[in-house]
Design a protein around this motif. Structure first.
Motif, mmCIF file in Angstrom:
data_model
loop_
_atom_site.group_PDB
_atom_site.id
_atom_site.type_symbol
_atom_site.label_atom_id
_atom_site.label_comp_id
_atom_site.label_asym_id
_atom_site.label_seq_id
_atom_site.Cartn_x
_atom_site.Cartn_y
_atom_site.Cartn_z
ATOM 1 N N GLY A 116 10.952 -5.236 28.034
ATOM 2 C CA GLY A 116 10.810 -4.249 26.969
ATOM 3 C C GLY A 116 9.506 -4.334 26.215
ATOM 4 N N LYS A 117 8.556 -5.130 26.701
ATOM 5 C CA LYS A 117 7.265 -5.261 26.015
ATOM 6 C C LYS A 117 6.157 -4.715 26.922
ATOM 7 C CE LYS A 117 9.051 -7.492 22.446
ATOM 8 N NZ LYS A 117 8.927 -7.081 21.048
ATOM 9 N N GLY A 118 5.074 -5.454 27.115
ATOM 10 C CA GLY A 118 3.989 -5.006 27.990
ATOM 11 C C GLY A 118 2.800 -4.443 27.238
ATOM 12 N N THR A 119 1.769 -4.077 27.997
ATOM 13 C CA THR A 119 0.495 -3.671 27.393
ATOM 14 C C THR A 119 0.616 -2.383 26.581
ATOM 15 O OG1 THR A 119 -0.116 -2.542 29.447
ATOM 16 C CG2 THR A 119 -0.922 -4.787 29.165
ATOM 17 N N HIS A 120 1.323 -1.388 27.109
ATOM 18 C CA HIS A 120 1.403 -0.102 26.408
ATOM 19 C C HIS A 120 2.160 -0.226 25.083
ATOM 20 C CE1 HIS A 120 -0.509 1.690 29.754
ATOM 21 N NE2 HIS A 120 0.527 1.576 30.582
ATOM 22 N N ARG A 121 3.223 -1.042 25.081
ATOM 23 C CA ARG A 121 3.963 -1.273 23.826
ATOM 24 C C ARG A 121 3.065 -1.996 22.811
ATOM 25 N NH1 ARG A 121 9.785 -1.259 24.537
ATOM 26 N NH2 ARG A 121 10.173 0.612 25.766
ATOM 27 N N ALA A 122 2.275 -2.954 23.304
ATOM 28 C CA ALA A 122 1.391 -3.718 22.411
ATOM 29 C C ALA A 122 0.358 -2.801 21.758
ATOM 30 C CB ALA A 122 0.700 -4.837 23.187
ATOM 31 N N VAL A 123 -0.262 -1.952 22.568
ATOM 32 C CA VAL A 123 -1.292 -1.048 22.040
ATOM 33 C C VAL A 123 -0.667 -0.016 21.094
ATOM 34 C CG1 VAL A 123 -3.039 0.672 22.649
ATOM 35 C CG2 VAL A 123 -2.795 -1.396 24.039
ATOM 36 N N ALA A 124 0.518 0.486 21.437
ATOM 37 C CA ALA A 124 1.208 1.462 20.568
ATOM 38 C C ALA A 124 1.545 0.837 19.221
ATOM 39 C CB ALA A 124 2.476 1.963 21.254
ATOM 40 N N ARG A 125 1.963 -0.419 19.241
ATOM 41 C CA ARG A 125 2.310 -1.123 17.997
ATOM 42 C C ARG A 125 1.047 -1.357 17.151
ATOM 43 N NH1 ARG A 125 7.015 -2.872 15.096
ATOM 44 N NH2 ARG A 125 6.759 -5.025 14.458
ATOM 45 N N LEU A 126 -0.037 -1.729 17.801
ATOM 46 C CA LEU A 126 -1.312 -1.896 17.102
ATOM 47 C C LEU A 126 -1.733 -0.582 16.452
ATOM 48 C CD1 LEU A 126 -3.944 -3.473 16.446
ATOM 49 C CD2 LEU A 126 -4.788 -2.774 18.699
ATOM 50 N N GLU A 127 -1.609 0.512 17.209
ATOM 51 C CA GLU A 127 -1.937 1.845 16.689
ATOM 52 C C GLU A 127 -1.095 2.194 15.463
ATOM 53 O OE1 GLU A 127 -3.163 5.791 19.142
ATOM 54 O OE2 GLU A 127 -1.470 4.647 19.915
ATOM 55 N N LYS A 128 0.210 1.934 15.569
ATOM 56 C CA LYS A 128 1.141 2.254 14.483
ATOM 57 C C LYS A 128 0.748 1.554 13.189
ATOM 58 C CE LYS A 128 5.947 1.545 13.059
ATOM 59 N NZ LYS A 128 7.277 1.028 13.458
ATOM 60 N N PHE A 129 0.478 0.232 13.278
ATOM 61 C CA PHE A 129 0.190 -0.510 12.054
ATOM 62 C C PHE A 129 -1.237 -0.296 11.566
ATOM 63 C CE2 PHE A 129 4.140 -2.634 13.236
ATOM 64 C CZ PHE A 129 4.783 -2.587 12.009
ATOM 65 N N ALA A 130 -2.131 0.073 12.465
ATOM 66 C CA ALA A 130 -3.479 0.450 12.026
ATOM 67 C C ALA A 130 -3.389 1.706 11.154
ATOM 68 C CB ALA A 130 -4.365 0.702 13.242
ATOM 69 N N ARG A 131 -2.520 2.633 11.550
ATOM 70 C CA ARG A 131 -2.332 3.870 10.776
ATOM 71 C C ARG A 131 -1.683 3.575 9.416
ATOM 72 N NH1 ARG A 131 0.984 6.068 13.876
ATOM 73 N NH2 ARG A 131 2.866 5.876 12.621
ATOM 74 N N ILE A 132 -0.638 2.717 9.426
ATOM 75 C CA ILE A 132 0.073 2.395 8.183
ATOM 76 C C ILE A 132 -0.830 1.647 7.213
ATOM 77 C CG2 ILE A 132 1.943 0.993 7.208
ATOM 78 C CD1 ILE A 132 3.550 1.656 9.785
ATOM 79 N N LEU A 133 -1.524 0.640 7.728
ATOM 80 C CA LEU A 133 -2.360 -0.218 6.880
ATOM 81 C C LEU A 133 -3.549 0.548 6.310
ATOM 82 C CD1 LEU A 133 -2.209 -3.216 6.044
ATOM 83 C CD2 LEU A 133 -3.740 -3.747 7.950
ATOM 84 N N SER A 134 -4.047 1.514 7.074
ATOM 85 C CA SER A 134 -5.212 2.294 6.612
ATOM 86 C C SER A 134 -4.801 3.520 5.800
ATOM 87 C CB SER A 134 -6.047 2.743 7.814
ATOM 88 O OG SER A 134 -5.302 3.646 8.623
ATOM 89 N N LYS A 135 -3.484 3.604 5.479
ATOM 90 C CA LYS A 135 -2.957 4.748 4.718
ATOM 91 C C LYS A 135 -3.336 6.072 5.402
ATOM 92 C CE LYS A 135 -1.682 1.940 1.331
ATOM 93 N NZ LYS A 135 -0.280 1.558 1.160
ATOM 94 N N ASN A 136 -2.907 6.153 6.676
ATOM 95 C CA ASN A 136 -3.223 7.341 7.492
ATOM 96 C C ASN A 136 -4.733 7.575 7.606
ATOM 97 O OD1 ASN A 136 -0.675 8.123 8.417
ATOM 98 N ND2 ASN A 136 -0.226 9.122 6.450
ATOM 99 N N TYR A 137 -5.454 6.459 7.789
ATOM 100 C CA TYR A 137 -6.892 6.460 8.060
ATOM 101 C C TYR A 137 -7.731 6.900 6.858
ATOM 102 C CZ TYR A 137 -4.674 6.436 12.639
ATOM 103 O OH TYR A 137 -3.863 6.140 13.704
ATOM 104 N N ARG A 138 -7.143 6.826 5.678
ATOM 105 C CA ARG A 138 -7.909 7.196 4.475
ATOM 106 C C ARG A 138 -8.735 6.017 3.954
ATOM 107 N NH1 ARG A 138 -2.990 9.701 3.058
ATOM 108 N NH2 ARG A 138 -2.564 8.069 1.514
ATOM 109 N N ARG A 139 -8.401 4.804 4.363
ATOM 110 C CA ARG A 139 -9.191 3.641 3.943
ATOM 111 C C ARG A 139 -9.514 2.808 5.184
ATOM 112 N NH1 ARG A 139 -4.791 0.316 0.443
ATOM 113 N NH2 ARG A 139 -6.530 -1.131 0.177
ATOM 114 N N ASN A 140 -10.578 2.097 5.101
ATOM 115 C CA ASN A 140 -10.972 1.301 6.262
ATOM 116 C C ASN A 140 -10.202 -0.014 6.317
ATOM 117 O OD1 ASN A 140 -12.381 0.873 8.645
ATOM 118 N ND2 ASN A 140 -14.318 1.546 7.723
ATOM 119 N N ILE A 141 -9.932 -0.469 7.497
ATOM 120 C CA ILE A 141 -9.317 -1.781 7.695
ATOM 121 C C ILE A 141 -10.116 -2.513 8.759
ATOM 122 C CG2 ILE A 141 -7.014 -1.011 7.028
ATOM 123 C CD1 ILE A 141 -6.315 -1.052 10.078
ATOM 124 N N PHE A 142 -9.802 -3.811 8.924
ATOM 125 C CA PHE A 142 -10.561 -4.645 9.839
ATOM 126 C C PHE A 142 -9.625 -5.340 10.819
ATOM 127 C CE2 PHE A 142 -12.848 -4.195 5.916
ATOM 128 C CZ PHE A 142 -14.161 -3.999 6.300
#
Length: 326
Positions: A116-142
């Motif tokens: 139930g994991k794998g590369t696509h799940r990992a990248v999707a999860r990274l994408e999801k939290f990049a969006r959340i942490l950046s407040k829908n890309y309104r602020r920069n994150i690292f």
């Protein structure tokens, strides 16, 4: 169950070496390999071969055969060590029993070689939290991105075995697991062979110590690992810079591992976070340039659908059109 409430597994050996498990392991192992001569040869006397293996295991007279080594380019040159068929069947038998025991203790955001994991799940999860942490890309994150130097060659076999002993208290199972671990070494008491299915599980057991340290000692929220590649997201670049020496020290002292300096960097989301063949950007992700080159170089009628499947997970319309016109 131990005093701490952790489950201690004591009857593992009988499960691993049972004829039922060996036959199920054979069924899993042979998938996609039926046309290989060594597999056909083993299957010709399948019952005799599995009964003999079963008997050797029960009487603890089993010895692991030598490996065949060769190189593959995927995309970088890798040194693969392939075990004999009967040993690979046994690796599957061990994996079948040990995987559920250890997997339940792994952190959620460890993605390599897990159901139930794998590369696509990992990248999707990274994408999801990049969006959340950046407040829908309104602020920069690292993103702090790291790679462990020569990971499989550097695994300390004694540390690995000690980690397994924490959960497995069955002497027979420990004897067998030790046989498999010690069947290969890059240097004295170091290394795991890239060709073994057990190596994938052993790698996760080994790096779970690091995962637990990151998640529970350092209290890092946004951490993602796939084998020896990992990423940490944060709004504060200075925080990530302060984490780096702490991470390096833990890896060195506890697991005898080192980060690969050329693969360690901190990057803004706006410049793209490179992870597992994709580059995650605000609002979309694209294929890494090297991955594009590999697709154009290797695509053929036989593997066309496989590569088109990769492109479904990113903004790959133009690449898809180029492939179709090739």
């Amino acid at each position: 169950m131990g005093r701490s409430g952790k489950i201690i597994h004591k009857d593992v050996f009988a499960e691993i070496v049972s004829l039922e498990n060996l036959f199920l392991a054979w069924r899993e192992f042979k998938r996609g390999k039926r046309n290989k001569s060594e597999v056909q040869e083993f299957e010709f006397n399948l019952e005799d071969n599995l009964f003999k293996l079963h008997q050797e295991l029960k009487t603890k007279t089993y010895q692991h055969y030598n490996y065949t080594s060769f190189y593959v380019r995927d995309p970088k040159l890798r040194h693969i060590h392939k075990a004999a068929v009967r040993d690979r069947v046994l690796h599957h038998a061990v994996f079948r029993i040990l995987y559920p025991i250890f997997d339940q203790g792994f952190v959620y955001d460890s993605y390599s070689c897990r159901l139930g994991k794998g590369t696509h799940r990992a990248v999707a999860r990274l994408e999801k939290f990049a969006r959340i942490l950046s407040k829908n890309y309104r602020r920069n994150i690292f993103a702090l991105k790291c790679d462990i130097r020569k990971f499989f060659d550097s695994v300390d076999q004694n540390i690995l075995f000690a980690l397994i002993q924490k959960k497995i208290k069955d002497d027979g199972a420990l004897w067998l697991i030790n046989k498999i671990i010690k069947s290969f070494s890059k240097e004295q008491n170091k290394g795991l062979p890239l060709g073994n299915v057990t190596s994938q599980l052993f790698a996760n057991i080994y790096l779970n110590e690091f995962d637990q340290f990151i998640k529970h000692k350092l209290k890092v929220k946004h951490y993602f690992r796939y084998t020896d590649d990992f990423i940490i997201l944060h709004q504060n670049e200075s925080y990530l810079k302060e984490l780096l020496p702490i991470i390096a020290l833990f890896l060195k002292n506890e697991l005898k591992l080192e980060l690969r300096p050329s693969k360690v960097f901190i990057r803004k989301l706006s410049r793209g976070i490179d992870f597992l063949g994709y580059v995650v950007l605000p609002y979309h992700k694209v294929l890494r340039t090297k991955t594009k080159r590999r697709i154009f170089k290797k695509v053929s009628d036989k593997n066309l659908q496989s590569y088109l499947g990769v492109l479904k997970h990113c903004n790959g319309y133009k690449i898809k059109q180029s492939i179709m016109l090739k």
